[in-house]
Write an enzyme that holds these catalytic residues in place. Structure first.
Site, PDB file in Angstrom:
ATOM      1  N   CYS A 186     -15.567 -19.324 -27.702  1.00  7.61           N
ATOM      2  CA  CYS A 186     -14.425 -20.191 -27.815  1.00  7.61           C
ATOM      3  C   CYS A 186     -13.565 -19.944 -28.824  1.00  7.61           C
ATOM      4  O   CYS A 186     -12.485 -20.595 -29.123  1.00  7.61           O
ATOM      5  CB  CYS A 186     -15.072 -21.754 -28.415  1.00  7.61           C
ATOM      6  SG  CYS A 186     -16.377 -22.142 -27.088  1.00  7.61           S
ATOM      7  N   GLU A 200     -13.884 -16.996 -21.931  1.00  4.77           N
ATOM      8  CA  GLU A 200     -15.203 -16.587 -21.649  1.00  4.77           C
ATOM      9  C   GLU A 200     -15.624 -17.140 -20.289  1.00  4.77           C
ATOM     10  O   GLU A 200     -16.681 -16.925 -20.156  1.00  4.77           O
ATOM     11  CB  GLU A 200     -16.010 -17.114 -22.929  1.00  4.77           C
ATOM     12  CG  GLU A 200     -16.299 -18.855 -22.841  1.00  4.77           C
ATOM     13  CD  GLU A 200     -16.906 -19.297 -24.182  1.00  4.77           C
ATOM     14  OE1 GLU A 200     -16.384 -19.778 -24.837  1.00  4.77           O
ATOM     15  OE2 GLU A 200     -18.089 -19.250 -23.870  1.00  4.77           O
ATOM     16  N   HIS A 253     -12.688 -27.116 -33.409  1.00  2.00           N
ATOM     17  CA  HIS A 253     -13.163 -26.556 -31.920  1.00  2.00           C
ATOM     18  C   HIS A 253     -13.944 -27.823 -31.473  1.00  2.00           C
ATOM     19  O   HIS A 253     -14.586 -28.177 -32.169  1.00  2.00           O
ATOM     20  CB  HIS A 253     -14.078 -25.329 -32.019  1.00  2.00           C
ATOM     21  CG  HIS A 253     -14.687 -25.061 -30.757  1.00  2.00           C
ATOM     22  ND1 HIS A 253     -14.074 -25.066 -29.499  1.00  2.00           N
ATOM     23  CD2 HIS A 253     -15.980 -25.043 -30.333  1.00  2.00           C
ATOM     24  CE1 HIS A 253     -15.093 -25.196 -28.392  1.00  2.00           C
ATOM     25  NE2 HIS A 253     -16.257 -25.196 -29.024  1.00  2.00           N
TER      26      HIS A 253
HETATM   27  N1  CAA Z   1     -26.389 -44.617 -28.071  1.00  2.00           N
HETATM   28  C1  CAA Z   1     -25.489 -44.037 -29.114  1.00  2.00           C
HETATM   29  N2  CAA Z   1     -26.138 -42.517 -29.214  1.00  2.00           N
HETATM   30  C2  CAA Z   1     -27.233 -41.923 -28.754  1.00  2.00           C
HETATM   31  C3  CAA Z   1     -28.279 -42.879 -27.736  1.00  2.00           C
HETATM   32  C4  CAA Z   1     -27.685 -43.884 -27.419  1.00  2.00           C
HETATM   33  N3  CAA Z   1     -28.383 -44.713 -26.437  1.00  2.00           N
HETATM   34  N4  CAA Z   1     -28.980 -41.786 -27.288  1.00  2.00           N
HETATM   35  C5  CAA Z   1     -28.607 -40.864 -28.230  1.00  2.00           C
HETATM   36  N5  CAA Z   1     -27.848 -41.001 -28.899  1.00  2.00           N
HETATM   37  C6  CAA Z   1     -26.990 -39.789 -29.862  1.00  2.00           C
HETATM   38  C7  CAA Z   1     -28.313 -39.350 -30.704  1.00  2.00           C
HETATM   39  O1  CAA Z   1     -28.768 -39.812 -31.684  1.00  2.00           O
HETATM   40  C8  CAA Z   1     -27.463 -37.826 -31.066  1.00  2.00           C
HETATM   41  O2  CAA Z   1     -26.694 -38.102 -32.055  1.00  2.00           O
HETATM   42  P1  CAA Z   1     -26.575 -37.436 -33.379  1.00  2.00           P
HETATM   43  O3  CAA Z   1     -26.300 -35.836 -32.983  1.00  2.00           O
HETATM   44  O4  CAA Z   1     -25.653 -38.168 -34.449  1.00  2.00           O
HETATM   45  O5  CAA Z   1     -28.130 -37.357 -33.998  1.00  2.00           O
HETATM   46  C9  CAA Z   1     -26.515 -37.589 -29.988  1.00  2.00           C
HETATM   47  O6  CAA Z   1     -26.450 -38.792 -29.295  1.00  2.00           O
HETATM   48  C10 CAA Z   1     -26.932 -36.290 -28.939  1.00  2.00           C
HETATM   49  O7  CAA Z   1     -28.262 -36.818 -28.480  1.00  2.00           O
HETATM   50  P2  CAA Z   1     -29.633 -35.693 -28.747  1.00  2.00           P
HETATM   51  O8  CAA Z   1     -29.636 -35.487 -30.336  1.00  2.00           O
HETATM   52  O9  CAA Z   1     -30.745 -36.333 -27.738  1.00  2.00           O
HETATM   53  O10 CAA Z   1     -28.963 -34.415 -28.187  1.00  2.00           O
HETATM   54  P3  CAA Z   1     -29.038 -33.599 -26.655  1.00  2.00           P
HETATM   55  O11 CAA Z   1     -30.385 -33.540 -26.290  1.00  2.00           O
HETATM   56  O12 CAA Z   1     -28.276 -34.898 -25.872  1.00  2.00           O
HETATM   57  O13 CAA Z   1     -28.339 -32.651 -26.882  1.00  2.00           O
HETATM   58  C11 CAA Z   1     -26.210 -31.005 -27.456  1.00  2.00           C
HETATM   59  C12 CAA Z   1     -26.780 -32.449 -27.496  1.00  2.00           C
HETATM   60  C13 CAA Z   1     -27.130 -30.417 -28.198  1.00  2.00           C
HETATM   61  C14 CAA Z   1     -24.909 -31.142 -28.120  1.00  2.00           C
HETATM   62  C15 CAA Z   1     -26.088 -30.842 -25.997  1.00  2.00           C
HETATM   63  O14 CAA Z   1     -25.226 -31.674 -25.312  1.00  2.00           O
HETATM   64  C16 CAA Z   1     -25.813 -29.110 -25.815  1.00  2.00           C
HETATM   65  O15 CAA Z   1     -26.865 -28.521 -25.789  1.00  2.00           O
HETATM   66  N6  CAA Z   1     -24.342 -29.016 -25.696  1.00  2.00           N
HETATM   67  C17 CAA Z   1     -24.033 -27.786 -25.296  1.00  2.00           C
HETATM   68  C18 CAA Z   1     -24.004 -26.912 -26.454  1.00  2.00           C
HETATM   69  C19 CAA Z   1     -22.876 -27.407 -27.653  1.00  2.00           C
HETATM   70  O16 CAA Z   1     -21.906 -28.144 -27.218  1.00  2.00           O
HETATM   71  N7  CAA Z   1     -22.978 -26.939 -28.848  1.00  2.00           N
HETATM   72  C20 CAA Z   1     -22.155 -27.473 -29.766  1.00  2.00           C
HETATM   73  C21 CAA Z   1     -21.983 -26.163 -30.985  1.00  2.00           C
HETATM   74  S1  CAA Z   1     -21.884 -24.757 -30.002  1.00  2.00           S
HETATM   75  C22 CAA Z   1     -20.078 -24.716 -29.663  1.00  2.00           C
HETATM   76  O17 CAA Z   1     -19.204 -25.459 -30.076  1.00  2.00           O
HETATM   77  C23 CAA Z   1     -19.550 -23.536 -28.866  1.00  2.00           C
HETATM   78  C24 CAA Z   1     -19.489 -24.270 -27.562  1.00  2.00           C
HETATM   79  O18 CAA Z   1     -18.329 -24.837 -27.312  1.00  2.00           O
HETATM   80  C25 CAA Z   1     -20.496 -24.329 -26.550  1.00  2.00           C
END
Ligand code: CAA
Length: 412
Positions: free
Chosen positions: A111, A79, A233
Site C-alpha cells: 500500500c 499491488e 493509510h
Molecule cells: N460491536 C462493536 N465492535 C465489535 C463487535 C461488536 N459487536 N464485535 C467485535 N468488535 C470489535 C472488536 O472488539 C475489535 O475491536 P478492537 O480492534 O478495538 O479490539 C474489532 O471489532 C475487530 O474485531 P476482531 O478483533 O474480532 O478482529 P477480526 O477477526 O474481525 O479481524 C482484522 C480484524 C484483523 C483487521 C481483519 O479484518 C483483517 O485481517 N483485515 C485485513 C488485514 C488488514 O486490514 N490489516 C491492517 C493492517 S495491514 C495494512 O494496513 C495493509 C493493508 O492495507 C492490508
C-alpha cells in the site's frame, strides 16, 4: 523551492455493498463492521472495471485543463497489477494520450507504493523544476469470501500531479521511514486474494508508524502536536483512531478527533483501496474540512505490508480550495448503485479466461474507460461516452447516527 501536489483526483467504482447486508449474510453483528472496523460500505468493481480503467479515469481528471507536453513521467502504483512484465502505466499512457517522450512505469511496495512514487516524483521535479510527474494509485482489495478481511475489501484510484509551485500541498523536506522483512500480508502470483495474518499486520502497522515518525523527527520534522491534521493509510477507518492514539498517546476526542475525522469520511464508504487509500483520505480531509487550512501542516503516514512505513508532512497552499474537486468526488460517491450480497458475489466470481480465448463483458456502469474483454491474452480497453452532468452541491451519503466519526463530513 516549493514542490508538491498540484491537483488531486479520485475515482471509485459505480457499485457498492452496504456492510449491514454483508454482516447479516455472514451472521455477524453489523456493529462489528460499523464500530469495530469503522466501515459502512465497500466499493465493488463490476467485471468491466479493473485498476487500469479506474487509474485512467482518475488520471484524466487530474490532468484536466493542463498541458500534457510538460509531463515527464506517469507512475502507476498498485499491488493488483494486471501483468507480471508490462507496466500498467503503459495502458495509461495510451488512454490518457500522453506524449511519446513521457516515461511510463509501475512501482510496487504494497500500500505504500504510491508514497514511494510521490518521493520519486518530488526528486525528479527538484532536478527538473519546469517538468511535472503524474502519479496514479489504483487497487482492488480482495480477500476470501467469509474471511475476517472480507469486510475490509474495496476499490478505488487516486491521481495527483507533482510540480514546482504546487497549488494544493507543498511537501516538507523531512521524511521518516521504517523497513523490515515480515509476513503480515502478501499475495503470491498464483493467487487473486491476499494472504494475511490480520492481528500481526495491525501490530506491524503501529510499529512502522512509531519508528518512521521517530525517524521523521530525527530528520527535522515537527512534533505531531504541531500537525493540524493527520491522514493515515486506511485499511479500515478504525485504523486511523488506533494509529493516532498510538502516536499521540491521547484518547481520540477533542483536537485528536478533529485531526483525523474528516480524513476518514470517504474511506468509510469505499473500503480499502491499498495504494489509493491514503490519498483518498487526503482528498476527504481537504474537501470535508470547513476551516481554512491554508499555511497549516498536515501529517501523512503510508504503510505497506511486508513491510515499510513512510511518514512525512506537507504544508497546505493558500488558495487550495480553488483546485479541489469536491463536487465531482461527492457526486461519484452519491451516484453509486447498491448491490445485494448475491450480486456482489456474482461480480466477485467473474474471471477473465487464462487460455487465450476471447471474452467480451456485458456493459456495466463505469467511468469513461472500460475493460471490454480479453482476446489472445490481451486486455481490451475502450473509451465510452459518460454524460457530464452539472455537479450539484451534494453531501457525502448520510451515515448511521451511531457512527463515531463518519458523520463529521464537515468538521472544524
Ligand atoms: N460491536 C462493536 N465492535 C465489535 C463487535 C461488536 N459487536 N464485535 C467485535 N468488535 C470489535 C472488536 O472488539 C475489535 O475491536 P478492537 O480492534 O478495538 O479490539 C474489532 O471489532 C475487530 O474485531 P476482531 O478483533 O474480532 O478482529 P477480526 O477477526 O474481525 O479481524 C482484522 C480484524 C484483523 C483487521 C481483519 O479484518 C483483517 O485481517 N483485515 C485485513 C488485514 C488488514 O486490514 N490489516 C491492517 C493492517 S495491514 C495494512 O494496513 C495493509 C493493508 O492495507 C492490508
Amino acid at each position: 523551492m516549493n514542490i508538491g501536489i498540484d491537483t488531486l483526483s479520485l475515482y471509485v467504482p459505480r457499485y457498492y455493498l452496504d456492510l449491514g447486508h454483508l454482516a447479516a449474510a455472514r451472521q455477524v453483528p453489523a456493529d462489528k463492521y460499523r464500530r469495530g472496523l469503522g466501515q459502512e460500505q465497500m466499493a465493488v468493481p463490476p467485471p468491466d472495471e479493473d485498476i487500469i480503467t479506474m487509474a485512467a479515469t482518475a488520471g484524466l481528471a487530474a490532468l484536466r485543463g493542463s498541458d500534457r507536453s510538460t509531463l515527464d513521467r506517469v507512475i502507476l502504483a498498485t499491488e493488483s497489477g494486471v501483468d507480471q512484465s508490462k507496466a500498467g502505466a503503459l495502458y495509461l499512457h495510451r488512454l490518457l494520450e500522453l506524449p511519446a517522450r513521457c516515461q511510463a512505469f509501475e512501482v510496487k511496495q504494497a500500500c505504500c507504493g504510491s508514497t514511494v512514487a510521490l518521493q520519486l516524483a518530488l526528486d525528479h521535479v527538484r532536478l527538473h523544476p519546469t517538468r511535472r510527474v503524474l502519479v496514479v494509485a489504483a487497487d482492488i482489495a480482495r480477500y476470501e469470501l467469509g474471511s475476517p478481511g472480507e469486510p475490509t475489501q474495496g476499490a478505488g484510484a487516486a491521481a495527483f500531479v507533482v510540480s514546482a509551485r504546487p497549488r494544493l500541498l507543498a511537501c516538507d523536506a523531512p521524511t521518516g521511514s521504517y523497513t523490515e522483512d515480515v509476513m503480515d500480508f502478501w499475495r503470491p502470483p498464483y493467487r487473486d486474494t491476499a494472504l494475511v495474518d490480520g492481528k500481526f499486520s495491525v501490530k506491524m502497522y503501529l510499529t512502522a508508524l512509531q519508528e518512521s515518525y521517530q525517524d521523521y523527527l530525527a530528520a527535522g520534522g515537527v512534533p505531531v502536536a504541531q500537525l493540524a491534521r493527520c491522514c493515515y493509510h486506511l485499511p479500515f477507518t478504525r485504523m486511523a483512531e488506533k494509529a493516532h492514539a498510538h502516536l499521540t498517546g491521547t484518547a481520540i476526542e477533542g483536537d485528536a478527533l478533529t485531526a483525523i475525522a474528516a480524513g476518514m469520511s470517504y474511506n468509510r464508504l469505499i473500503g480499502n483501496s491499498y495504494t489509493a487509500s491514503l490519498y483518498i483520505s487526503l482528498a476527504a480531509m481537504l474537501e470535508s474540512t470547513s476551516e481554512d487550512l491554508s499555511g497549516q501542516r498536515v501529517g501523512l503516514f503510508a504503510y505497506g505490508s511486508g513491510c515499510m512505513g513512510l511518514f512525512r508532512s506537507a504544508t497546505v497552499v493558500p488558495g487550495y480550495q480553488e483546485v479541489l474537486q469536491t463536487e465531482r468526488h461527492r457526486q461519484l460517491l452519491w451516484e453509486r448503485q447498491p448491490l445485494t450480497v448475491a450480486d456482489y458475489q456474482r461480480f466477485y466470481a467473474t474471471q477473465l479466461p487464462t487460455d487465450g480465448s476471447t471474452l467480451s463483458w456485458a456493459r456495466h456502469a463505469t467511468g469513461p474507460f472500460r475493460l471490454a474483454g480479453i482476446t489472445g491474452h490481451q486486455r481490451q480497453y475502450e473509451r465510452v461516452a459518460v454524460a457530464e452532468k452539472a455537479a450539484p452541491a451534494l453531501p457525502v451519503p448520510p451515515v448511521a447516527a451511531h457512527a463515531p466519526v463518519a458523520a463529521l463530513v464537515s468538521v472544524g
